[in-house]
Design an enzyme around this catalytic site. Sequence first.
Site, short mmCIF file in Angstrom:
data_model
loop_
_atom_site.label_atom_id
_atom_site.label_comp_id
_atom_site.label_asym_id
_atom_site.label_seq_id
_atom_site.Cartn_x
_atom_site.Cartn_y
_atom_site.Cartn_z
N LYS A 72 0.79 -1.23 0.00
CA LYS A 72 0.00 0.00 0.00
C LYS A 72 0.82 1.28 0.00
O LYS A 72 0.28 2.37 -0.11
CB LYS A 72 -0.94 0.01 1.21
CG LYS A 72 -1.94 -1.15 1.16
CD LYS A 72 -2.92 -1.07 2.29
CE LYS A 72 -3.94 -2.19 2.14
NZ LYS A 72 -5.24 -1.85 2.67
N LYS A 99 2.28 2.63 2.49
CA LYS A 99 2.20 3.36 3.75
C LYS A 99 2.21 2.36 4.89
O LYS A 99 1.74 1.23 4.77
CB LYS A 99 0.96 4.25 3.81
CG LYS A 99 -0.34 3.53 3.57
CD LYS A 99 -1.49 4.49 3.42
CE LYS A 99 -2.72 3.72 2.95
NZ LYS A 99 -3.76 4.56 2.47
#
Length: 141
Positions: free
Chosen positions: A47, A49
Site C-alpha cells: 500500500k 504506507k
Amino acid sequence: MSTIIGYTTGVFDLFHIGHLNILKKAKEHCDYLIVGVTTDEIAFEMKGKKPVLSFGERLEIVNSIKYVDKAVAKEDIDNIAAWRELKFDVFFKGDDWKGTEKGRKLENYFAEFGIQVIYFPYTEGTSSTFLREVLNKIKTS
C-alpha cells in the site's frame, strides 16, 4: 466428516465493523478459521504506507475476535505461499478481486488443489483508508 479450514487475510489496521463482518461471514463457512495479519513490511510494500497500529497490536486484536480460531503473521504477499504452509480448504476474499486477473489466477491455482474461493462484499461506508483520512483531517485542524 472432516473439519473445514478457512483462511482470510488483511492488514486489519484501525479495526472496524467491515473487518468484523468479513471475519463473521468467513467463520459461517468453515469450522476452523485462520486469519493472516499482514506484517508492517508487507503492508508498506502493498500500500505504500505503514499501518497506524503496530503489527503486534493488530495481531492481538484479530486473535481476540471470537470468530477467529488462530491469527498468524502474513509475511508474504503471495496467498498461495500461505496455502502451502497452512493447507486450508476455503479462501475468503473481498469481492473487489472477483472477476479480476489476480482473482482468476488465484481461483485457477486453488482449483487445482480443490480449494474453494468465496468472495464477500465490503461493508459500505467504512474502511481503514477512510478512517485514516478522517484522523489526518482532525490532526491537521
